[in-house]
Design a protein around this motif. Structure first.
Motif, PDB file in Angstrom:
ATOM      1  N   PHE A   1       0.809  -1.215   0.000  1.00 31.93           N
ATOM      2  CA  PHE A   1       0.000   0.000   0.000  1.00 31.93           C
ATOM      3  C   PHE A   1       0.849   1.275   0.000  1.00 31.93           C
ATOM      4  CE2 PHE A   1      -2.245  -3.139   2.793  1.00 31.93           C
ATOM      5  CZ  PHE A   1      -3.048  -3.642   1.782  1.00 31.93           C
ATOM      6  N   TYR A   2       2.165   1.119  -0.013  1.00 28.60           N
ATOM      7  CA  TYR A   2       3.048   2.281   0.114  1.00 28.60           C
ATOM      8  C   TYR A   2       2.954   3.208  -1.087  1.00 28.60           C
ATOM      9  CZ  TYR A   2       7.046   5.186   0.997  1.00 28.60           C
ATOM     10  OH  TYR A   2       7.840   6.274   1.237  1.00 28.60           O
ATOM     11  N   PRO A   3       2.865   4.500  -0.851  1.00 32.43           N
ATOM     12  CA  PRO A   3       2.574   5.146   0.426  1.00 32.43           C
ATOM     13  C   PRO A   3       1.061   5.173   0.648  1.00 32.43           C
ATOM     14  CG  PRO A   3       2.943   6.835  -1.221  1.00 32.43           C
ATOM     15  CD  PRO A   3       3.100   5.492  -1.911  1.00 32.43           C
ATOM     16  N   CYS A   4       0.627   4.759   1.813  1.00 28.26           N
ATOM     17  CA  CYS A   4      -0.819   4.718   2.060  1.00 28.26           C
ATOM     18  C   CYS A   4      -1.367   6.075   2.498  1.00 28.26           C
ATOM     19  CB  CYS A   4      -1.150   3.663   3.112  1.00 28.26           C
ATOM     20  SG  CYS A   4      -0.618   4.070   4.780  1.00 28.26           S
ATOM     21  N   GLU A   5      -0.508   6.917   3.024  1.00 28.87           N
ATOM     22  CA  GLU A   5      -0.890   8.246   3.514  1.00 28.87           C
ATOM     23  C   GLU A   5      -2.042   8.160   4.519  1.00 28.87           C
ATOM     24  OE1 GLU A   5      -1.302  10.306  -0.318  1.00 28.87           O
ATOM     25  OE2 GLU A   5       0.651  11.207   0.117  1.00 28.87           O
ATOM     26  N   ASP A   6      -2.057   7.077   5.281  1.00 22.40           N
ATOM     27  CA  ASP A   6      -3.045   6.853   6.334  1.00 22.40           C
ATOM     28  C   ASP A   6      -2.351   7.196   7.653  1.00 22.40           C
ATOM     29  OD1 ASP A   6      -4.582   5.669   8.403  1.00 22.40           O
ATOM     30  OD2 ASP A   6      -5.353   4.140   7.036  1.00 22.40           O
ATOM     31  N   TYR A   7      -2.770   8.276   8.273  1.00 25.43           N
ATOM     32  CA  TYR A   7      -2.084   8.775   9.468  1.00 25.43           C
ATOM     33  C   TYR A   7      -2.268   7.894  10.696  1.00 25.43           C
ATOM     34  CZ  TYR A   7      -0.440  12.817   6.985  1.00 25.43           C
ATOM     35  OH  TYR A   7       0.218  13.634   6.095  1.00 25.43           O
ATOM     36  N   GLU A   8      -3.116   6.868  10.616  1.00 20.80           N
ATOM     37  CA  GLU A   8      -3.161   5.872  11.692  1.00 20.80           C
ATOM     38  C   GLU A   8      -2.011   4.876  11.547  1.00 20.80           C
ATOM     39  OE1 GLU A   8      -7.238   4.720  13.538  1.00 20.80           O
ATOM     40  OE2 GLU A   8      -7.414   4.509  11.352  1.00 20.80           O
ATOM     41  N   LEU A   9      -1.421   4.821  10.360  1.00 16.28           N
ATOM     42  CA  LEU A   9      -0.386   3.827  10.073  1.00 16.28           C
ATOM     43  C   LEU A   9       1.004   4.422   9.871  1.00 16.28           C
ATOM     44  CD1 LEU A   9      -2.435   1.644   7.561  1.00 16.28           C
ATOM     45  CD2 LEU A   9      -2.151   1.307  10.024  1.00 16.28           C
ATOM     46  N   GLY A  10       1.088   5.697   9.589  1.00 14.19           N
ATOM     47  CA  GLY A  10       2.395   6.298   9.325  1.00 14.19           C
ATOM     48  C   GLY A  10       2.317   7.796   9.354  1.00 14.19           C
ATOM     49  N   GLU A  11       3.381   8.420   8.842  1.00 19.00           N
ATOM     50  CA  GLU A  11       3.444   9.878   8.840  1.00 19.00           C
ATOM     51  C   GLU A  11       4.505  10.345   7.846  1.00 19.00           C
ATOM     52  OE1 GLU A  11       4.914  11.171  12.665  1.00 19.00           O
ATOM     53  OE2 GLU A  11       6.465   9.636  12.646  1.00 19.00           O
ATOM     54  N   TYR A  12       4.377  11.592   7.426  1.00 17.27           N
ATOM     55  CA  TYR A  12       5.436  12.185   6.614  1.00 17.27           C
ATOM     56  C   TYR A  12       6.533  12.660   7.545  1.00 17.27           C
ATOM     57  CZ  TYR A  12       3.097  12.027   2.143  1.00 17.27           C
ATOM     58  OH  TYR A  12       2.521  11.588   0.971  1.00 17.27           O
ATOM     59  N   ILE A  13       7.765  12.369   7.159  1.00 15.14           N
ATOM     60  CA  ILE A  13       8.914  12.854   7.918  1.00 15.14           C
ATOM     61  C   ILE A  13       9.806  13.662   6.987  1.00 15.14           C
ATOM     62  CG2 ILE A  13       8.866  10.991   9.623  1.00 15.14           C
ATOM     63  CD1 ILE A  13      11.191   9.669   8.031  1.00 15.14           C
ATOM     64  N   GLU A  14      10.642  14.461   7.575  1.00 16.77           N
ATOM     65  CA  GLU A  14      11.527  15.310   6.775  1.00 16.77           C
ATOM     66  C   GLU A  14      12.864  14.608   6.570  1.00 16.77           C
ATOM     67  OE1 GLU A  14      13.428  19.690   7.289  1.00 16.77           O
ATOM     68  OE2 GLU A  14      11.273  19.478   7.752  1.00 16.77           O
ATOM     69  N   ARG A  15      13.309  14.625   5.325  1.00 12.19           N
ATOM     70  CA  ARG A  15      14.632  14.094   4.980  1.00 12.19           C
ATOM     71  C   ARG A  15      15.685  15.145   5.309  1.00 12.19           C
ATOM     72  NH1 ARG A  15      13.785  11.730  -1.117  1.00 12.19           N
ATOM     73  NH2 ARG A  15      12.742   9.810  -0.541  1.00 12.19           N
ATOM     74  N   LYS A  16      16.943  14.745   5.230  1.00  8.66           N
ATOM     75  CA  LYS A  16      18.044  15.674   5.487  1.00  8.66           C
ATOM     76  C   LYS A  16      18.030  16.857   4.535  1.00  8.66           C
ATOM     77  CE  LYS A  16      21.089  12.226   7.468  1.00  8.66           C
ATOM     78  NZ  LYS A  16      22.334  11.487   7.353  1.00  8.66           N
ATOM     79  N   ASP A  17      17.546  16.614   3.295  1.00  7.06           N
ATOM     80  CA  ASP A  17      17.528  17.697   2.301  1.00  7.06           C
ATOM     81  C   ASP A  17      16.294  18.594   2.427  1.00  7.06           C
ATOM     82  OD1 ASP A  17      15.431  16.230   1.211  1.00  7.06           O
ATOM     83  OD2 ASP A  17      16.446  15.789  -0.673  1.00  7.06           O
ATOM     84  N   GLY A  18      15.425  18.293   3.421  1.00  9.39           N
ATOM     85  CA  GLY A  18      14.241  19.111   3.649  1.00  9.39           C
ATOM     86  C   GLY A  18      12.984  18.607   2.959  1.00  9.39           C
TER      87      GLY A  18
END
Length: 120
Positions: A41-58
């Motif tokens: 399902f990646y990326p599922c964008e389901d906030y019960e299962l995951g979240e967006y995080i920031e990479r080193k490059d922003g």
């Protein structure tokens, strides 16, 4: 047991069980089912299962590092059943083409999630 059957069974156990031989095990929790090592399902964008995080490059990337749901045995098996039901009359290439439809995969996720909620 003949050697071919033993080798096949080893692959099944590594894929469907808790693959303690994997250098990354456990990536989510001890005893996890590794059938969906790479989430369908990646990326599922389901906030019960995951979240967006920031990479080193922003830039942002979807993170499933805190997702336990898809690694539970009941859920892993239910996802596989749904996929088998959709692909049972198809060849491998046709099945893969069908399952490449991200919206279809998210519908499978939602159907399974309705039956097996995250916090259960």
């Amino acid at each position: 047991m003949i050697e071919l059957a033993k080798n096949h069974l080893k692959k099944v156990l590594e894929t469907c069980g808790a693959n303690r031989n994997c250098e990354y095990y456990p990536c989510h929790f001890d005893g996890q089912v590794c059938l969906w090592c790479y989430c369908p399902f990646y990326p599922c964008e389901d906030y019960e299962l995951g979240e967006y995080i920031e990479r080193k490059d922003g830039s942002k990337i979807w993170s499933c590092s805190k997702c336990f749901w898809v690694h539970r045995i009941d859920i892993a098996v239910e996802i596989l059943k749904e996929i088998f039901n959709l692909t049972k009359d198809k060849g491998i290439d046709e099945a893969l083409e069908l399952l490449n439809d991200h919206e279809l995969m998210l519908k499978i996720k939602d159907k399974v999630k309705e039956k097996y909620p995250v916090n259960r």
